[in-house]
Design an enzyme around this catalytic site. Structure first.
Site, PDB file in Angstrom:
ATOM      1  N   ARG A 226       0.692  -1.277   0.176  1.00 14.23           N
ATOM      2  CA  ARG A 226       0.110   0.036  -0.018  1.00 14.23           C
ATOM      3  C   ARG A 226       0.798   1.204  -0.048  1.00 14.23           C
ATOM      4  NH1 ARG A 226      -3.602  -2.715  -1.583  1.00 14.23           N
ATOM      5  NH2 ARG A 226      -5.270  -3.521  -0.565  1.00 14.23           N
ATOM      6  N   HIS A 274      -1.803   0.765  -9.670  1.00 12.83           N
ATOM      7  CA  HIS A 274      -2.406  -0.371  -8.809  1.00 12.83           C
ATOM      8  C   HIS A 274      -3.041  -1.409  -9.507  1.00 12.83           C
ATOM      9  CE1 HIS A 274      -3.957  -0.568  -4.630  1.00 12.83           C
ATOM     10  NE2 HIS A 274      -3.867  -1.933  -4.994  1.00 12.83           N
TER      11      HIS A 274
END
Ligand code: NDP
Length: 311
Positions: A226, A274
């Site tokens: 993350r 992502h």
């Protein structure tokens, strides 16, 4: 039991799941978060609006559409007795394996340099360092880390993994490290460091100046965890000093990555939006339906996190 499921996200259009619900469970009452009724008992989400969970007094289940749940645990309004579940999907693991194998080989086999040279028509070979001489460290040896470790070890890379607790059943050829006490030794042998940790209070800012200083000079950082794991300015400083040689980043504190962020134009950094891996709508809806049935039957839920640990 009649159920109302709220699809909630401030980042993506969750209506992509509607055709799958219509096919697999047409009897369910599905609402978007903008029209969430107070009696809704289930939320399926990716970055739900702040405070949504606390506004649903009959909430019985919060299900993430992904492997990570940090976007849910960050909201303190989820009542402590309501289970939070993540998706566990073998296809998600194979997507992650493909991404990390690409990232490691891209740099280790100099494909970054070959691509740059192609634009100038330069035919020039770099020596091949055997995979057994390239040490890969994987921080986070859960469902995804273990799959990645196994694939890299099969390619002959010298692979180690780091987790919170000891791992008795590591894939063949993979060295195990765990806990803060073994972090230094693990980092010191990571020419490529892959972050596959969940984002929790303990792992926030894990990829920082102190950690980079413990890696071999010129190491390659691959962050598929993350954005909150990485201290952006520390990465740029470590690259400037040569402590890190390159970074491949798939997750960012702010997504989409703002257009004026320095990562975009830094030739030492590969930015991907992502996309390391994804789970298709059928798996998401099927796993949610399985969990609703298990909730009714009082049996353990698939992918339920430990609320205390945060993952
Ligand atoms: P798991 O929960 O299965 O595994 C988490 C691993 O991290 C475990 O090995 C755990 O150790 C370890 N860990 C957790 N906290 C610590 C800590 N404080 N110190 C050391 N080790 C720790 O997660 P997954 O493998 O399914 O997913 C990992 C992460 O990958 C997700 O949380 C998400 O952030 C990211 N992800 C990214 C995607 C992308 O497209 N970029 C897609 C999917 C996931 P232990 O085994 O001892 O419990």
């Amino acid at each position: 039991m009649s159920r109302t499921i709220v699809l909630a996200s401030t980042q993506i259009d969750m209506s992509y799941l509607l055709p799958t619900f219509a096919k697999l469970a047409p009897e369910l009452d599905i609402r978007m978060h903008q029209e969430a009724p107070e009696h809704a008992d289930t939320v399926l989400c990716w970055h739900a609006p702040a405070g949504l969970f606390g506004a649903l007094p009959r909430l019985r289940l919060v299900q993430s559409i992904a492997a990570g749940v940090d976007h849910i645990t960050a909201d303190p309004t989820v009542p402590p007795d309501v289970p939070i579940c993540r998706i566990i999907d073998p296809n998600m693991a194979s997507g992650m394996v493909a991404y990390v194998v690409w990232a490691v080989t891209h740099r280790h086999r100099h494909f970054d340099q070959y691509l740059a040279r192609q634009t100038q028509g330069i035919w020039q070979e770099n020596p091949i360092v055997p995979t057994r001489l390239h040490r890969v460290g994987i921080a986070g040896m859960g469902v995804l880390g273990l799959a990645v470790a196994s694939a890299l070890a099969m390619l002959g890379y010298d692979v180690a993994g780091w987790s919170r607790g000891p791992k008795p059943d590591l894939p063949a050829g993979v060295m195990g490290y765990h806990g803060a006490g073994q972090l230094g030794d693990f980092l010191a042998r990571s020419d490529s460091l892959v972050c596959l940790l969940p984002l929790t209070d303990e792992t926030q800012g894990f990829l920082n100046a102190d950690l980079f200083a413990r890696l071999p000079a010129g190491a390659h950082l691959i962050n598929v965890g993350r954005g909150g794991h990485l201290v952006d300015r520390d990465l740029l400083a470590a690259l400037d000093r040569g402590q890190l040689g390159a970074a491949t980043l798939d997750a960012f504190t702010e997504e989409p990555l703002p257009g004026d962020h320095p990562f975009w134009r830094d030739r030492r950094i590969v930015v991907t939006p992502h996309i390391a891996t994804r789970t298709g709508p059928t798996v998401v809806v099927t796993q949610l339906l399985a969990n609703l049935a298990r909730l009714d039957a009082g049996t353990p839920l698939v992918g339920a996190i430990d609320r205390q640990r945060g993952y």
